[in-house]
Design an enzyme around this catalytic site. Structure first.
Site, PDB file in Angstrom:
ATOM      1  N   GLU A 108     -12.349   4.638  -7.065  1.00  0.00           N
ATOM      2  CA  GLU A 108     -11.211   4.134  -7.342  1.00  0.00           C
ATOM      3  C   GLU A 108     -11.586   2.537  -7.705  1.00  0.00           C
ATOM      4  OE1 GLU A 108      -8.253   3.458  -8.039  1.00  0.00           O
ATOM      5  OE2 GLU A 108      -6.779   5.003  -7.413  1.00  0.00           O
TER       6      GLU A 108
ATOM      7  N   ARG B 165      -2.797   2.660   4.714  1.00  0.00           N
ATOM      8  CA  ARG B 165      -4.201   2.038   4.219  1.00  0.00           C
ATOM      9  C   ARG B 165      -3.895   1.135   2.904  1.00  0.00           C
ATOM     10  NH1 ARG B 165      -6.038   4.434  -0.241  1.00  0.00           N
ATOM     11  NH2 ARG B 165      -6.004   6.723  -0.556  1.00  0.00           N
TER      12      ARG B 165
ATOM     13  N   ASN C 230      -4.617   0.170  -0.635  1.00  0.00           N
ATOM     14  CA  ASN C 230      -4.720   1.150  -1.872  1.00  0.00           C
ATOM     15  C   ASN C 230      -5.084   0.146  -3.202  1.00  0.00           C
ATOM     16  OD1 ASN C 230      -5.024   3.795  -2.949  1.00  0.00           O
ATOM     17  ND2 ASN C 230      -3.105   3.359  -4.223  1.00  0.00           N
TER      18      ASN C 230
ATOM     19  N   ASN D 261       0.475   0.999  -6.631  1.00  0.00           N
ATOM     20  CA  ASN D 261      -0.644   1.292  -7.825  1.00  0.00           C
ATOM     21  C   ASN D 261      -0.482   0.499  -9.052  1.00  0.00           C
ATOM     22  OD1 ASN D 261      -3.008   2.937  -7.860  1.00  0.00           O
ATOM     23  ND2 ASN D 261      -2.066   4.604  -7.127  1.00  0.00           N
TER      24      ASN D 261
ATOM     25  N   ASP E 207      -1.445   6.103 -12.284  1.00  0.00           N
ATOM     26  CA  ASP E 207      -2.403   5.623 -11.192  1.00  0.00           C
ATOM     27  C   ASP E 207      -2.782   4.250 -11.703  1.00  0.00           C
ATOM     28  OD1 ASP E 207      -4.228   5.392  -8.895  1.00  0.00           O
ATOM     29  OD2 ASP E 207      -4.463   7.609  -8.930  1.00  0.00           O
TER      30      ASP E 207
END
Length: 294
Positions: free
Chosen positions: A16, A99, A101, A146, A199
């Site tokens: 990522e 968490r 991202n 995202n 995403d």
């Protein structure tokens, strides 16, 4: 336009957060579940992994050296070797189910980062802004924050909530870091889930929005008014985020995931978890470093 090729068979669990360092001419990216910050040297094809004690969702080079990163526990400053220096802002959510991202710097050097609601049930994730004033909420009621990206003039912020198949756009004030007038930029149909969910993203010099379509095996380019312009398949089912890099920002990189994927899928796409790249005609835009004084 060429096709995506694997430039690093990293076998990452959950690759990522790619971001290109113009100063270093290198790509930084993370393996969330592998708990590692990576530096990929495109000139040599080599990669250096720096281990971290927590899952790392996002990273940006820091003005003056080192990095800002989003970990499960909060936003942290790292030194140039990936060592923890200081917690800049604690994750205010339930860290057992949340968490950090996706994240990205704004034109002034502030850091925007969102969280992930791991149970995907309560819409408890948020999008935050971090600057010298501290941590502030920009949006809430999310499942997986995202797709952060800015228009070329810095006055439009794009933001996705992946499980809802939706990308939003907001009016953005570069002087204050405030958002307003949120509206749907585009929404994919859940019935077309095999085509993927939006995403991580980046915007090119023409203002077009590129998004990795998770579980869709492709990257898509949308016009500034939300029209689908093109789709580009790659040999991995789960692309996670795109970033422009290279000397002229004409290389589009995309990270991918392998963790939790079916054995049949991994047999079909053995380079899942790798880093892929494709030459593009329209260059991207440089992403500014995080500025702690912003």
């Amino acid at each position: 336009m060429t096709a995506f090729t694997c430039v690093l068979d990293a076998r990452a669990k959950l690759g990522e957060g790619p971001v290109w360092s113009v100063d270093e001419q290198a790509l930084y990216w993370v393996d969330i579940k592998g708990r590692a910050l990576n530096r990929f040297d495109s000139a040599t094809g080599t990669n250096r992994a720096m281990a971290l004690p927590e899952e790392i969702g996002c990273v940006a080079p820091r003005k003056g050296g080192g990095f800002i990163v989003g970990l499960r526990s909060g936003l942290w400053q790292l030194d140039g070797e990936g060592g923890l220096v200081a917690c800049l802002a604690a994750n205010p959510e339930d860290q057992g189910a949340s968490r950090f991202n996706d994240g990205k710097t704004d034109p002034a050097g502030r850091y925007l980062a969102g969280t992930l609601d791991e149970p995907k049930a309560g819409g408890k994730a948020h999008l935050y802004r971090y600057d010298r004033r501290g941590l502030a909420v920009l949006a809430g009621g999310l499942l997986t924050s995202n797709g952060l990206a800015f228009s070329p003039d810095g006055r439009t912020l794009y933001h996705a909530d992946t499980p809802t198949f939706t990308v939003w756009r907001y009016r953005y004030d570069p002087a204050t870091g405030d958002i307003s007038d949120g509206e749907v930029f585009f929404r994919l149909e859940p019935k077309d889930g095999d085509r993927g969910r939006p995403d991580g993203a980046a915007v090119d010099a023409e203002g077009c929005y590129w998004t990795a379509l998770y579980e869709g095996g492709r990257v898509a380019r949308f016009s500034p008014d939300g029209r689908l312009l093109s789709e580009h398949p790659l040999p991995a089912r789960c692309p996670t985020m795109v970033a422009f890099g290279g000397p002229e920002l004409r290389t589009l990189y995309v990270t991918t995931a392998s963790a939790g994927r079916p054995a049949e899928e991994l047999e079909r796409f053995p380079q899942s978890g790798g880093l892929f790249a494709m030459a593009v005609e329209v260059p991207g835009l440089p992403v500014p470093p995080f500025d702690p004084a912003a």
